[in-house]
Write a protein that holds these residues in place. Structure first.
Motif, PDB file in Angstrom:
ATOM      1  N   ASN A  52     -11.411  10.878  -8.790  1.00 16.67           N
ATOM      2  CA  ASN A  52     -10.803  11.203  -7.497  1.00 16.67           C
ATOM      3  C   ASN A  52     -11.292  10.263  -6.397  1.00 16.67           C
ATOM      4  OD1 ASN A  52      -9.559  13.278  -8.847  1.00 16.67           O
ATOM      5  ND2 ASN A  52     -10.643  14.911  -7.783  1.00 16.67           N
ATOM      6  N   ARG A  53     -12.574   9.935  -6.423  1.00 20.20           N
ATOM      7  CA  ARG A  53     -13.135   9.023  -5.415  1.00 20.20           C
ATOM      8  C   ARG A  53     -12.446   7.656  -5.490  1.00 20.20           C
ATOM      9  NH1 ARG A  53     -17.741   9.254  -2.418  1.00 20.20           N
ATOM     10  NH2 ARG A  53     -18.508   7.259  -1.676  1.00 20.20           N
ATOM     11  N   ILE A  54     -12.284   7.134  -6.685  1.00 26.78           N
ATOM     12  CA  ILE A  54     -11.613   5.838  -6.868  1.00 26.78           C
ATOM     13  C   ILE A  54     -10.165   5.920  -6.400  1.00 26.78           C
ATOM     14  CG2 ILE A  54     -10.738   4.225  -8.612  1.00 26.78           C
ATOM     15  CD1 ILE A  54     -13.383   4.884 -10.194  1.00 26.78           C
ATOM     16  N   ARG A  55      -9.486   6.978  -6.797  1.00 26.10           N
ATOM     17  CA  ARG A  55      -8.077   7.127  -6.421  1.00 26.10           C
ATOM     18  C   ARG A  55      -7.908   7.343  -4.920  1.00 26.10           C
ATOM     19  NH1 ARG A  55      -5.318  10.710 -11.287  1.00 26.10           N
ATOM     20  NH2 ARG A  55      -5.547   9.111 -12.915  1.00 26.10           N
ATOM     21  N   LEU A  56      -8.790   8.110  -4.308  1.00 24.28           N
ATOM     22  CA  LEU A  56      -8.718   8.297  -2.852  1.00 24.28           C
ATOM     23  C   LEU A  56      -8.960   6.982  -2.121  1.00 24.28           C
ATOM     24  CD1 LEU A  56     -10.510  11.679  -2.077  1.00 24.28           C
ATOM     25  CD2 LEU A  56      -8.159  11.059  -1.500  1.00 24.28           C
ATOM     26  N   ALA A  57      -9.929   6.204  -2.590  1.00 21.60           N
ATOM     27  CA  ALA A  57     -10.203   4.910  -1.957  1.00 21.60           C
ATOM     28  C   ALA A  57      -8.966   4.019  -2.035  1.00 21.60           C
ATOM     29  CB  ALA A  57     -11.405   4.237  -2.615  1.00 21.60           C
ATOM     30  N   ARG A  58      -8.279   4.040  -3.171  1.00 23.98           N
ATOM     31  CA  ARG A  58      -7.038   3.266  -3.302  1.00 23.98           C
ATOM     32  C   ARG A  58      -5.968   3.818  -2.356  1.00 23.98           C
ATOM     33  NH1 ARG A  58      -6.941  -0.331  -7.240  1.00 23.98           N
ATOM     34  NH2 ARG A  58      -4.699  -0.451  -7.436  1.00 23.98           N
ATOM     35  N   LEU A  59      -5.902   5.134  -2.249  1.00 22.29           N
ATOM     36  CA  LEU A  59      -4.907   5.778  -1.388  1.00 22.29           C
ATOM     37  C   LEU A  59      -5.053   5.346   0.060  1.00 22.29           C
ATOM     38  CD1 LEU A  59      -2.705   8.068  -0.999  1.00 22.29           C
ATOM     39  CD2 LEU A  59      -4.637   9.564  -0.511  1.00 22.29           C
ATOM     40  N   VAL A  60      -6.280   5.227   0.523  1.00 19.94           N
ATOM     41  CA  VAL A  60      -6.494   4.871   1.928  1.00 19.94           C
ATOM     42  C   VAL A  60      -6.818   3.388   2.101  1.00 19.94           C
ATOM     43  CG1 VAL A  60      -7.089   7.218   2.632  1.00 19.94           C
ATOM     44  CG2 VAL A  60      -8.907   5.659   1.926  1.00 19.94           C
TER      45      VAL A  60
END
Length: 173
Positions: free
Chosen positions: A154-162
Motif C-alpha cells: 500500500n505504501r508503494i502504491r500510495l506513493a505512486r498515486l501521489v
C-alpha cells in the motif's frame, strides 16, 4: 492541505468522494482501509497520508484483511491487463513461475487465501524462499506477516498515486 503539497497529493485531497474511493481501491481492496484513509483528507503532506494509511492498516479486522487479499492475484500469475500487478511481479521469471503457482495452491489450501508478499524489488527465488518459509506458519503469525506485507504494498502504491518518486517500482526482471 498546504500549497506546497505535491500535485498528486493535491489531486487526491480534492477528489470527490467516489473519485477518492476509486483511487484508494486501486491501492487496496479493503473498503475499511479506503474509508479510513479517505476520511483523513485533506493531508498536508505525503508523510501524513502514509501515516494515516499505516494506522488504517493496523485497524483492519481479519475480514478486512481477507477483503484486501482478495484483490491480489497469486504470485507468478498477474491478472491479464493489470499493469500494477505485472510491474510488481516483474521479478518472477519463467523458471520460478510454475513452482510459485504450485506452492501458492498448497499455501491457499493451508491458509485459505493467496500468498501475499510485497513483490516489488524481489526476484522469484526470494519469493519462493519466503513462501517455503511461511507456508508452515500458524494463522495468527501469518495474519500479522500479511498485514505487514500489505502495508508495504500500500505504501508503494500510495506513493505512486501521489506522484512521489518517479523511479520504476518493478522487480528485478
Amino acid at each position: 492541505m498546504t500549497s506546497s503539497a505535491p500535485p498528486g497529493l493535491a489531486r487526491f485531497n480534492t477528489a470527490d468522494e467516489p473519485g477518492a474511493a476509486a483511487l484508494l481501491d486501486e491501492v487496496c481492496a479493503s473498503r475499511a482501509w479506503g474509508a479510513a484513509v479517505a476520511a483523513g483528507r485533506p493531508y498536508g503532506s505525503v508523510g501524513a497520508l502514509l501515516a494515516a494509511a499505516e494506522d488504517a492498516m493496523a485497524g483492519l479486522t481479519t475480514a478486512d484483511l481477507a477483503e484486501a487479499m482478495a484483490g491480489h492475484p497469486p504470485i507468478g500469475r498477474p491478472r491479464p491487463g493489470d499493469a500494477t500487478s505485472a510491474r510488481e511481479q516483474s521479478g518472477v521469471g519463467e523458471a520460478e513461475r510454475a513452482e510459485l503457482l504450485e506452492l501458492n495452491l498448497a499455501y491457499q489450501e493451508r491458509h485459505g487465501h493467496v500468498f501475499l508478499i510485497c513483490a516489488t524489488g524481489r526476484g522469484g527465488e526470494e519469493m519462493l524462499a519466503a513462501l517455503n518459509e511461511r507456508i508452515g506458519n500458524d494463522a495468527d503469525t501469518e495474519r500479522e506477516i500479511v498485514r505487514a506485507e500489505l502495508g508495504k504494498i500500500n505504501r508503494i502504491r500510495l506513493a505512486r498515486l501521489v506522484d512521489v518518486g518517479h523511479e520504476e517500482e518493478g522487480g528485478q526482471g
